[in-house]
Design a protein around this motif. Sequence first.
Motif, PDB file in Angstrom:
ATOM      1  N   MET A   1       0.849  -1.176   0.000  1.00  0.00           N
ATOM      2  CA  MET A   1       0.000   0.000   0.000  1.00  0.00           C
ATOM      3  C   MET A   1       0.893   1.237   0.000  1.00  0.00           C
ATOM      4  O   MET A   1       1.843   1.313   0.772  1.00  0.00           O
ATOM      5  CB  MET A   1      -0.868  -0.042   1.242  1.00  0.00           C
ATOM      6  N   PRO A   2       0.587   2.217  -0.834  1.00  0.00           N
ATOM      7  CA  PRO A   2       1.478   3.384  -0.971  1.00  0.00           C
ATOM      8  C   PRO A   2       1.281   4.429   0.133  1.00  0.00           C
ATOM      9  O   PRO A   2       0.392   5.260   0.059  1.00  0.00           O
ATOM     10  CB  PRO A   2       1.097   3.949  -2.337  1.00  0.00           C
ATOM     11  N   TRP A   3       2.114   4.361   1.152  1.00  0.00           N
ATOM     12  CA  TRP A   3       2.125   5.371   2.209  1.00  0.00           C
ATOM     13  C   TRP A   3       3.315   6.285   1.958  1.00  0.00           C
ATOM     14  O   TRP A   3       4.458   5.837   2.010  1.00  0.00           O
ATOM     15  CB  TRP A   3       2.306   4.729   3.575  1.00  0.00           C
ATOM     16  N   SER A   4       3.058   7.550   1.706  1.00  0.00           N
ATOM     17  CA  SER A   4       4.163   8.498   1.614  1.00  0.00           C
ATOM     18  C   SER A   4       4.557   8.907   3.030  1.00  0.00           C
ATOM     19  O   SER A   4       3.775   8.747   3.976  1.00  0.00           O
ATOM     20  CB  SER A   4       3.745   9.741   0.818  1.00  0.00           C
ATOM     21  N   ASP A   5       5.779   9.429   3.175  1.00  0.00           N
ATOM     22  CA  ASP A   5       6.199   9.922   4.493  1.00  0.00           C
ATOM     23  C   ASP A   5       5.230  10.988   4.992  1.00  0.00           C
ATOM     24  O   ASP A   5       4.906  11.036   6.172  1.00  0.00           O
ATOM     25  CB  ASP A   5       7.615  10.490   4.434  1.00  0.00           C
TER      26      ASP A   5
ATOM     27  N   TRP B   1      -5.093  16.556   2.615  1.00  0.00           N
ATOM     28  CA  TRP B   1      -6.165  15.630   2.959  1.00  0.00           C
ATOM     29  C   TRP B   1      -5.702  14.202   2.715  1.00  0.00           C
ATOM     30  O   TRP B   1      -4.760  13.959   1.968  1.00  0.00           O
ATOM     31  CB  TRP B   1      -7.438  15.911   2.151  1.00  0.00           C
ATOM     32  N   SER B   2      -6.371  13.286   3.380  1.00  0.00           N
ATOM     33  CA  SER B   2      -6.097  11.877   3.165  1.00  0.00           C
ATOM     34  C   SER B   2      -7.351  11.085   3.494  1.00  0.00           C
ATOM     35  O   SER B   2      -8.051  11.386   4.465  1.00  0.00           O
ATOM     36  CB  SER B   2      -4.944  11.399   4.040  1.00  0.00           C
ATOM     37  N   THR B   3      -7.616  10.089   2.672  1.00  0.00           N
ATOM     38  CA  THR B   3      -8.731   9.170   2.889  1.00  0.00           C
ATOM     39  C   THR B   3      -8.185   7.755   2.960  1.00  0.00           C
ATOM     40  O   THR B   3      -7.364   7.361   2.133  1.00  0.00           O
ATOM     41  CB  THR B   3      -9.770   9.267   1.760  1.00  0.00           C
ATOM     42  N   LEU B   4      -8.649   7.021   3.947  1.00  0.00           N
ATOM     43  CA  LEU B   4      -8.334   5.597   4.073  1.00  0.00           C
ATOM     44  C   LEU B   4      -9.615   4.832   3.787  1.00  0.00           C
ATOM     45  O   LEU B   4     -10.652   5.110   4.394  1.00  0.00           O
ATOM     46  CB  LEU B   4      -7.850   5.276   5.482  1.00  0.00           C
TER      47      LEU B   4
ATOM     48  N   LYS C   1      -6.931   0.920   0.833  1.00  0.00           N
ATOM     49  CA  LYS C   1      -6.500   1.966  -0.092  1.00  0.00           C
ATOM     50  C   LYS C   1      -6.212   3.232   0.693  1.00  0.00           C
ATOM     51  O   LYS C   1      -6.929   3.581   1.621  1.00  0.00           O
ATOM     52  CB  LYS C   1      -7.586   2.240  -1.126  1.00  0.00           C
ATOM     53  N   VAL C   2      -5.135   3.936   0.283  1.00  0.00           N
ATOM     54  CA  VAL C   2      -4.757   5.221   0.862  1.00  0.00           C
ATOM     55  C   VAL C   2      -4.784   6.239  -0.256  1.00  0.00           C
ATOM     56  O   VAL C   2      -4.127   6.070  -1.286  1.00  0.00           O
ATOM     57  CB  VAL C   2      -3.344   5.174   1.475  1.00  0.00           C
ATOM     58  N   LEU C   3      -5.556   7.301  -0.072  1.00  0.00           N
ATOM     59  CA  LEU C   3      -5.664   8.372  -1.058  1.00  0.00           C
ATOM     60  C   LEU C   3      -5.266   9.683  -0.398  1.00  0.00           C
ATOM     61  O   LEU C   3      -5.320   9.819   0.818  1.00  0.00           O
ATOM     62  CB  LEU C   3      -7.107   8.488  -1.561  1.00  0.00           C
TER      63      LEU C   3
END
Length: 126
Positions: free
Chosen positions: A1-5, A76-79, A121-123
């Motif tokens: 899953m793509p988690w940015s710092d 913003w971020s949505t999980l 999913k990470v957005l």
Amino acid sequence: MPWSDGSVEFWTERHLGVLSTVRADGTVHSTPVGVTVDVEAGLARVICSGTSHKARTIRNAGVASVSVTQVDGRRWSTLEGRAVVSDDPERVADAVRRYAKRYREPRVNPQRVVIEITITKVLGNA
């Protein structure tokens, strides 16, 4: 899953989120929540009363598709993920400890449960 710092940091800062669940009639229920994220486990956790609408909706579904979003200005971020409700004392206590670390010690609630969201999913742009 793509988690940015940046997204990992964003989910540790003190922000409230909005949890969205789907009712049995297909309409969406969104409510502000405190949420903690365990990136390594791929879990987001929300503590609440077992009698709350969100907990009852998820419990009635067994496993429910949900999303939780937090916004801070342009960031913003949505999980997105699959949620279950647990009243297991150890899991609830772990979720309370995580909540207290990110926010503050929650009030006593003998009906407390934890909504555990397995993140799929990470957005976002955090």
